[in-house]
Design a protein around this motif. Structure first.
Motif, PDB file in Angstrom:
ATOM      1  N   ALA B  10       0.830  -1.203   0.000  1.00  0.00           N
ATOM      2  CA  ALA B  10       0.000   0.000   0.000  1.00  0.00           C
ATOM      3  C   ALA B  10       0.867   1.258   0.000  1.00  0.00           C
ATOM      4  O   ALA B  10       1.667   1.461   0.903  1.00  0.00           O
ATOM      5  CB  ALA B  10      -0.914  -0.002   1.229  1.00  0.00           C
ATOM      6  N   ASP B  11       0.708   2.055  -1.050  1.00  0.00           N
ATOM      7  CA  ASP B  11       1.340   3.373  -1.134  1.00  0.00           C
ATOM      8  C   ASP B  11       2.839   3.355  -0.873  1.00  0.00           C
ATOM      9  O   ASP B  11       3.361   4.185  -0.138  1.00  0.00           O
ATOM     10  CB  ASP B  11       0.685   4.344  -0.144  1.00  0.00           C
ATOM     11  CG  ASP B  11      -0.661   4.797  -0.655  1.00  0.00           C
ATOM     12  OD1 ASP B  11      -0.787   4.968  -1.891  1.00  0.00           O
ATOM     13  OD2 ASP B  11      -1.582   4.955   0.166  1.00  0.00           O
ATOM     14  N   ARG B  51      12.751  -5.483  -3.507  1.00  0.00           N
ATOM     15  CA  ARG B  51      13.645  -5.401  -2.347  1.00  0.00           C
ATOM     16  C   ARG B  51      13.001  -4.661  -1.174  1.00  0.00           C
ATOM     17  O   ARG B  51      13.425  -4.819  -0.037  1.00  0.00           O
ATOM     18  CB  ARG B  51      14.966  -4.758  -2.737  1.00  0.00           C
ATOM     19  CG  ARG B  51      15.885  -5.756  -3.414  1.00  0.00           C
ATOM     20  CD  ARG B  51      17.117  -5.103  -3.987  1.00  0.00           C
ATOM     21  NE  ARG B  51      18.046  -6.077  -4.495  1.00  0.00           N
ATOM     22  CZ  ARG B  51      17.889  -6.785  -5.610  1.00  0.00           C
ATOM     23  NH1 ARG B  51      16.796  -6.623  -6.334  1.00  0.00           N
ATOM     24  NH2 ARG B  51      18.785  -7.661  -5.994  1.00  0.00           N
ATOM     25  N   CYS B  52      12.006  -3.840  -1.477  1.00  0.00           N
ATOM     26  CA  CYS B  52      11.284  -3.182  -0.381  1.00  0.00           C
ATOM     27  C   CYS B  52      10.358  -4.167   0.317  1.00  0.00           C
ATOM     28  O   CYS B  52       9.984  -3.966   1.468  1.00  0.00           O
ATOM     29  CB  CYS B  52      10.471  -1.997  -0.907  1.00  0.00           C
ATOM     30  SG  CYS B  52      11.464  -0.523  -1.162  1.00  0.00           S
ATOM     31  N   SER B  61       8.244   5.221   2.769  1.00  0.00           N
ATOM     32  CA  SER B  61       6.939   5.180   3.430  1.00  0.00           C
ATOM     33  C   SER B  61       6.064   4.156   2.730  1.00  0.00           C
ATOM     34  O   SER B  61       6.436   3.614   1.696  1.00  0.00           O
ATOM     35  CB  SER B  61       6.278   6.563   3.406  1.00  0.00           C
ATOM     36  OG  SER B  61       5.916   6.883   2.078  1.00  0.00           O
ATOM     37  N   GLY B  62       4.902   3.891   3.316  1.00  0.00           N
ATOM     38  CA  GLY B  62       4.016   2.882   2.759  1.00  0.00           C
ATOM     39  C   GLY B  62       4.088   1.609   3.577  1.00  0.00           C
ATOM     40  O   GLY B  62       4.928   1.480   4.455  1.00  0.00           O
ATOM     41  N   ARG B  63       3.148   0.689   3.302  1.00  0.00           N
ATOM     42  CA  ARG B  63       3.092  -0.526   4.113  1.00  0.00           C
ATOM     43  C   ARG B  63       3.083  -1.769   3.239  1.00  0.00           C
ATOM     44  O   ARG B  63       2.586  -1.760   2.113  1.00  0.00           O
ATOM     45  CB  ARG B  63       1.826  -0.491   4.979  1.00  0.00           C
ATOM     46  CG  ARG B  63       1.661   0.862   5.679  1.00  0.00           C
ATOM     47  CD  ARG B  63       1.087   0.747   7.036  1.00  0.00           C
ATOM     48  NE  ARG B  63      -0.321   0.434   7.067  1.00  0.00           N
ATOM     49  CZ  ARG B  63      -0.960   0.097   8.194  1.00  0.00           C
ATOM     50  NH1 ARG B  63      -0.307   0.026   9.331  1.00  0.00           N
ATOM     51  NH2 ARG B  63      -2.247  -0.165   8.166  1.00  0.00           N
ATOM     52  N   VAL B  64       3.659  -2.833   3.761  1.00  0.00           N
ATOM     53  CA  VAL B  64       3.696  -4.106   3.054  1.00  0.00           C
ATOM     54  C   VAL B  64       3.201  -5.186   4.000  1.00  0.00           C
ATOM     55  O   VAL B  64       3.672  -5.279   5.143  1.00  0.00           O
ATOM     56  CB  VAL B  64       5.130  -4.448   2.587  1.00  0.00           C
ATOM     57  CG1 VAL B  64       5.142  -5.797   1.882  1.00  0.00           C
ATOM     58  CG2 VAL B  64       5.686  -3.369   1.679  1.00  0.00           C
ATOM     59  N   PHE B  65       2.224  -5.969   3.542  1.00  0.00           N
ATOM     60  CA  PHE B  65       1.691  -7.060   4.362  1.00  0.00           C
ATOM     61  C   PHE B  65       1.937  -8.394   3.685  1.00  0.00           C
ATOM     62  O   PHE B  65       1.634  -8.561   2.500  1.00  0.00           O
ATOM     63  CB  PHE B  65       0.168  -6.905   4.543  1.00  0.00           C
ATOM     64  CG  PHE B  65      -0.230  -5.693   5.328  1.00  0.00           C
ATOM     65  CD1 PHE B  65      -0.401  -5.776   6.699  1.00  0.00           C
ATOM     66  CD2 PHE B  65      -0.419  -4.468   4.690  1.00  0.00           C
ATOM     67  CE1 PHE B  65      -0.774  -4.660   7.423  1.00  0.00           C
ATOM     68  CE2 PHE B  65      -0.784  -3.350   5.404  1.00  0.00           C
ATOM     69  CZ  PHE B  65      -0.957  -3.437   6.786  1.00  0.00           C
ATOM     70  N   LEU B  66       2.452  -9.346   4.453  1.00  0.00           N
ATOM     71  CA  LEU B  66       2.560 -10.723   3.989  1.00  0.00           C
ATOM     72  C   LEU B  66       1.462 -11.477   4.721  1.00  0.00           C
ATOM     73  O   LEU B  66       1.565 -11.716   5.919  1.00  0.00           O
ATOM     74  CB  LEU B  66       3.938 -11.294   4.321  1.00  0.00           C
ATOM     75  CG  LEU B  66       4.214 -12.740   3.899  1.00  0.00           C
ATOM     76  CD1 LEU B  66       4.214 -12.871   2.379  1.00  0.00           C
ATOM     77  CD2 LEU B  66       5.535 -13.235   4.462  1.00  0.00           C
ATOM     78  N   GLY B  67       0.369 -11.813   4.014  1.00  0.00           N
ATOM     79  CA  GLY B  67      -0.803 -12.332   4.705  1.00  0.00           C
ATOM     80  C   GLY B  67      -1.296 -11.249   5.656  1.00  0.00           C
ATOM     81  O   GLY B  67      -1.583 -10.140   5.223  1.00  0.00           O
TER      82      GLY B  67
END
Lengths: 266, 277
Positions: B10-11, B51-52, B61-67
């Motif tokens: 996200a973003d 790589r992010c 900035s922004g978010r990363v979700f694994l599950g």
């Protein structure tokens, strides 16, 4: 374009400004001439010295291994002991310091501390360090051992740190991506890449340390250098010649063995 | 069926210290078992993007979700634990060249074992068994004790695949897997990767600059240009207009003809396999 219509080309000079260029080159030349003029060479003294030099050279043609045989042997054994122990001890200390001095592996304060140690160990010449340790621990091979260890650290830690900074980053990234810890990263990504270099440095340092042991012996740090110093003091040039030949022999041998080994570990 | 995406971004913004903005707010969701091909010109931010995700590059900035797990909120040990769930395959293989093939595969287990176990190379029997099985799967079982730098490019990439799979990942990040390979080997490697992903229902993001190759092997394409997603859709929707949006003006009809020819060629190559090896 020249008159015949062909284009000409010359390599652009290093210093583009013509006047600055002449100033720097001319200035350098004038300085060199003036500096040479200030060297006071006593030609008469040099002429007299030729005879003494010749006597020194002649004694090499009849080196005397026998009359101080046991002293030479003891000196060599002492030097070799100093060399091997100092190289091993130096390598053991160098590895953590070298890792700490690699910018890509550690936090900045640790990096600066280790770089500081390396810089200090490299800034002081062997002979000065030897005089210091002789003053502290007295004449003999222990001072020599400490001197060689200290200088080994400066040399090996710096070059190890450089090797670590130049590892292939992709391999480090790949191991990091598996979720490896810092210690595992060191063991799996860094060590395989720098190990041949580290072994090479150790072998190289072994033969440097042997040569240095002859030099620092002269200021009292034991080993073959001390034997050499005694022989020179007594004007026993034939014995001194024997010692130098032994040193040359061992250094040559050590160098060829270590270069073979280094080629083999690559 | 579980509707939570395998991966959600996200973003995501990445600004390098040089001021260059590699990612300008990228949002993307990958469904379980989905293979996404990311295409785009050099410097579009494809490498930075993947790589992010596993934080080899720190997003600005922004978010990363694994599950359900927010990767961007992790640090230290928790981050390392999350990383072991994400396998990565690299452009120039990134094997540790002086280690053996087996050690390279086992290095995929580093996040699961203690330092001492990994240092002495005494991995748990289950890890060793899995490593052998993976080497069998990628066809390198007889090379287990060779040094990685003794292998050919295609073989090395197979080791890279085995290493990533040894992690038993929930997601694969694949960065230009074929850029260092010849066209035939490239196709074999792409086929192997996609087969394995389908076998295991493993979601994957594949950065690939070869449009033709991408069209042959993946169903969904994301087009990245200058740090922004300019196309996201099924492979059939990737028309000339979309390609122009991603790469700029070019004679795409010719490229497509080549793609069709490439597909035919790949079929031929499959038939000739064994002959050429």
């Amino acid at each position: 374009m020249t008159a015949d219509g062909r284009r000409s080309w010359r390599r652009p000079p290093l210093i583009a400004d013509r006047r600055l260029r002449w100033l720097i080159y001319g200035g350098g030349l004038i300085y060199l001439v003036l500096a040479l003029a200030t060297l006071e060479v006593n030609w008469l003294r040099a002429w007299e010295g030729l005879g003494r030099g010749w006597a020194f050279v002649q004694s090499f043609l009849r080196p005397d291994f026998a009359s101080r045989g046991p002293d030479i042997l003891n000196g060599i054994i002492e030097s070799l002991t100093m060399t091997v122990t100092a190289t091993v001890a130096g390598m053991l200390v160098s590895v953590p310091i070298g890792i700490g001095a690699a910018r890509n592996l550690v936090a900045r304060p640790i990096y600066l501390l280790c770089r500081g140690i390396v810089a200090l160990a490299r800034a002081l010449p062997e002979v000065i360090v030897a005089i210091f340790f002789v003053a502290m621990f007295g004449f003999g091979p222990f001072a020599g051992f400490l001197t060689l260890t200290f200088n080994t650290i400066g040399f090996v830690a710096k070059l190890l740190a450089e090797a670590i900074e130049n590892v292939e980053h992709a391999q480090v990234e790949a191991i990091r991506a598996t979720g490896a810890s810092w210690a595992q990263l060191l063991n799996y990504a860094i060590q395989p890449q720098v190990m041949p270099r580290l072994i090479g440095l150790g072998l190289y340092r072994l033969d440097i340390n042997f040569r240095e042991s002859a030099v620092i012996g002269i200021v009292g740090a034991g080993g073959i250098g001390a034997t050499l110093e005694t022989a020179l003091d007594r004007y026993e040039y034939d014995t001194a010649a024997a010692i130098l030949l032994v040193i040359v022999g061992i250094v040559t041998l050590a160098e060829s063995v270590s270069s073979h080994l280094r080629r083999w570990v690559q | 069926m579980n509707r939570t995406p395998a991966l959600r971004i996200a973003d995501l913004v990445k600004r390098y210290r040089t001021g260059e903005e590699a990612l300008k707010g990228v949002s993307l969701a990958v469904a379980p078992g989905e293979i996404v091909g990311v295409i785009g010109p050099s410097g579009a931010g494809k490498s930075t993007l993947i790589r992010c995700i596993n934080r080899l590059v720190e997003p600005t900035s922004g978010r990363v979700f694994l599950g359900d797990l927010e990767l961007t909120a992790l640090s230290g040990r928790a981050l390392r634990r999350a990383r072991r769930r994400i396998g990565m395959i690299f452009q120039e293989f990134a094997l540790v060249e002086r280690l053996t093939v087996m050690e390279n595969v086992l290095s995929g287990r580093l996040g699961y074992v203690s330092f001492w176990q990994s240092f002495t190379r005494r991995f748990p029997p289950a890890d060793i068994e899995r490593a052998f099985a993976l080497l069998e799967r990628v066809g390198l079982i007889e090379h287990a004790d060779k040094r990685a730098d003794a292998l050919s490019g295609g073989q090395r990439q197979r080791v890279g695949i085995a290493r990533a799979l040894a992690q038993e990942p929930d997601l694969l990040l694949i960065d230009e897997p074929t850029a260092a390979l010849d066209p035939k080997t490239a196709r074999q490697i792409m086929r192997l990767i996609c087969e394995i992903c389908r076998e295991r229902r493993l979601p994957a993001i594949i950065n690939i600059h070869d449009v033709v190759l991408a069209q042959q092997f993946v169903e969904r394409i994301v087009g990245l240009r200058a740090g922004t997603i300019v196309f996201d859709g099924p492979i059939e929707a990737l028309d000339d207009a979309a390609l122009t949006r991603i790469y700029g003006e070019e004679d795409w009809t010719t490229v497509r003809q080549r793609a069709a020819a490439g597909r035919a060629w790949a079929l031929d190559a499959e038939r000739l396999e064994g002959f050429a090896e």
